[in-house]
Design an enzyme around this catalytic site. Structure first.
Site, PDB file in Angstrom:
ATOM      1  N   ASP A 298      -2.347  -3.520   0.092  1.00 26.04           N
ATOM      2  CA  ASP A 298      -1.722  -3.790   1.385  1.00 26.04           C
ATOM      3  C   ASP A 298      -0.203  -3.669   1.302  1.00 26.04           C
ATOM      4  O   ASP A 298       0.436  -3.124   2.209  1.00 26.04           O
ATOM      5  CB  ASP A 298      -2.124  -5.176   1.901  1.00 26.04           C
TER       6      ASP A 298
ATOM      7  N   GLY B 194      -6.660  -7.647  -7.228  1.00 23.44           N
ATOM      8  CA  GLY B 194      -7.562  -7.849  -6.106  1.00 23.44           C
ATOM      9  C   GLY B 194      -7.566  -6.676  -5.150  1.00 23.44           C
ATOM     10  O   GLY B 194      -6.801  -5.721  -5.297  1.00 23.44           O
ATOM     11  N   SER B 195      -8.424  -6.798  -4.152  1.00 22.49           N
ATOM     12  CA  SER B 195      -8.625  -5.682  -3.243  1.00 22.49           C
ATOM     13  C   SER B 195      -7.590  -5.668  -2.131  1.00 22.49           C
ATOM     14  O   SER B 195      -7.567  -4.742  -1.327  1.00 22.49           O
ATOM     15  CB  SER B 195     -10.020  -5.790  -2.629  1.00 22.49           C
ATOM     16  N   CYS B 196      -6.746  -6.700  -2.057  1.00 19.58           N
ATOM     17  CA  CYS B 196      -5.841  -6.777  -0.900  1.00 19.58           C
ATOM     18  C   CYS B 196      -4.359  -6.669  -1.228  1.00 19.58           C
ATOM     19  O   CYS B 196      -3.700  -5.731  -0.798  1.00 19.58           O
ATOM     20  CB  CYS B 196      -6.106  -8.067  -0.137  1.00 19.58           C
ATOM     21  N   LEU B 197      -3.836  -7.644  -1.992  1.00 12.68           N
ATOM     22  CA  LEU B 197      -2.374  -7.692  -2.133  1.00 12.68           C
ATOM     23  C   LEU B 197      -1.791  -6.361  -2.613  1.00 12.68           C
ATOM     24  O   LEU B 197      -0.893  -5.830  -1.960  1.00 12.68           O
ATOM     25  CB  LEU B 197      -1.946  -8.840  -3.065  1.00 12.68           C
TER      26      LEU B 197
END
Ligand code: NAD
Length: 445
Positions: A283, A277-280
């Site tokens: 980030d 995904g684009s976050c975990l």
């Protein structure tokens, strides 16, 4: 209130559409003219449950899109920055944030009234105060706290159910340089009266977002490490182990009526082929790099990332244990999006799995109920055969690897039962009942 939002990606567009739904006047800004035109036609550039309905209801009324950032700032009271904050391999890349802040600042030069600029993008602690604020001050030749306010309002929406998450938030975190700025934000969220609001400074708001993501990533990698040990030991299935763990009182609460309530956090305590995904991923990497730069290394989170990047390889290892060679092996990859209910392919474990299969000479086909178009753009499309449906995807193959837990994949046992000889099903999400599948293998088994 009059709101402008810079960046119409997953976060910006969902935020804009939902603010329109609760009664605000919203203008969404993007540099991508194609996205802007599509939104103004009421079409959504991304797949999100409920988003198209919202656009249909509000576009042309309380919601519009434009490429004219300056006009949008002048016509609004609050501006959200919702542009991308990718990881550049070493650090968080703040190029888009700086550019957006410069453009907003330049527009604020010509604005008389007080305006609040809010960072909604995920940015490492300190960015709003130490990067965005000075850029705004320089570009506007005005003073933060006097002529304009600066706030930080992290976004917790989950792709796939983003509209639902926004309309029924579990919390609203409002950071700001002063009370005047946070008051404006609180007013903007006034239509969510029963939701806990955490008012804090910008740095804490930024840290809340990273910590929320990091704890989920840590639980997933923890489960995968346990699953990998189960597989290595033999005679122990991680699914049974986790069932035993989830039954503990702090995960499953007995109810008075005799039933029980399972804590949603248990959905992160399952072994699988890794998070994407684009976050975990980005980030956690950005936080680790930020800690390193600040003189506080973060070995736990560093390992969380390392475990995750090795996890797709476990699927390849399972195939290797079951077949003499991968060369010429016909393998179908089921599920390409990084998680179900989205077409987002960013950092999907399916990408390294497909690449490795191709590198080993396997004949690769693929199927995803939603993300086929997105997949063609990121996978070597000329070397992958994209299948029309699950039924055809399972025919004439030696193995299928299940990478994304789409609900439709629960039909696999019924379909495979009629195929002779049945393909090996490698369950990368442990979502199928192994006794229902003739030839079953999986992570942590
Ligand atoms: P995205 O890449 O989907 O969208 C960003 C958009 O910003 C693009 O459409 C791009 O064209 C536009 N843009 C870039 N620079 C611009 C500029 N100067 N002016 C106008 N438009 C500009 O990104 P996203 O997934 O929506 O994420 C945005 C931020 O929110 C990131 O910081 C991300 O970490 C964070 N976030 C994302 C999610 C998620 O699930 N996607 C959840 C919570 C937080």
């Amino acid at each position: 209130m009059k709101v402008s939002i810079i960046g119409t990606g997953y976060v910006g567009l969902v935020t804009g559409a939902c603010f329109a739904e609760v009664g605000h006047d919203v203008v969404c800004v993007d540099v991508d003219r194609d996205k802007v035109d599509r939104i103004n036609r009421g079409e959504t550039p991304i797949y999100e449950v409920g988003l198209e309905d919202l656009l249909r209801r509000h576009v042309g009324k309380r919601l519009r899109a434009t490429t004219d950032l300056r006009a949008a700032i002048l016509a609004s009271e609050v501006t959200f920055i919702a542009v991308g904050t990718p990881f550049d391999g070493e650090h968080i890349d703040l190029t888009y944030i700086r550019q957006a802040a410069r453009d907003i600042g330049a527009a604020l030069r010509d604005k008389r009234e007080y305006h609040v600029v809010v960072v909604k993008s995920t940015v490492v602690p300190g960015t709003t105060d130490d990067v965005v604020r000075p850029v705004l001050e320089e570009a506007s030749a005005k003073r933060a706290g006097v002529d304009f306010g600066v706030g930080m309002n992290p976004e917790f929406l989950t792709e796939g159910v983003a509209v639902g998450d926004f309309m029924e938030p579990d919390r609203i975190v409002i950071g700001g340089i002063d009370e005047r700025a946070t008051d404006v934000l609180a007013q903007l969220y006034a239509s969510f009266p029963n939701v806990p609001v955490i008012r804090t400074n910008n740095k804490t708001a930024e840290m809340v977002k990273y910590t929320s993501n990091a704890v989920l990533a840590a639980l997933i990698s923890f489960s995968n490490e346990i699953g990998n040990l189960c597989a290595q030991l033999g005679g122990v299935d991680v699914v049974d182990v986790m069932r035993g763990v989830h039954a503990a009182r702090y995960f499953t609460t007995p109810l008075k009526d005799g039933g029980s309530a399972v804590a949603p956090i248990t959905s992160f305590l399952y072994a699988g082929c890794g998070f994407g995904g684009s976050c975990l991923p980005k980030d956690v990497k950005a936080l680790v790099a930020h800690g390193e730069a600040a003189g506080q290394p973060m070995p736990l989170l560093d390992t969380v990332i390392k475990i995750n990047s090795r996890q797709p390889q476990k699927i390849i290892e399972i195939l290797e244990r079951n077949f003499a060679s991968l060369d010429g092996l016909r393998v179908c990859v089921l599920g390409l999006a990084f998680k179900p209910d989205t077409d987002d392919m960013r950092e999907s474990p399916a990408i390294p799995i497909v690449r490795e299969l191709l590198a080993r000479g396997a004949v690769v086909s693929a199927f995803d109920p939603v993300a086929m178009e997105a997949a063609r753009r990121v996978l070597p499309a000329e070397r992958v055969r994209f299948m029309e449906n699950l039924q055809s995807a399972l025919q004439e193959i030696d193995a299928a690897v299940l990478v994304t837990s789409w609900e439709i994949f629960r039909e696999i046992p019924d379909i495979v039962r009629k195929i002779e000889p049945p393909p090996l099903i490698v369950d990368g999400r442990r979502m199928l009942e192994k006794r229902l599948v003739a030839r079953y293998a999986g992570i942590g088994l």
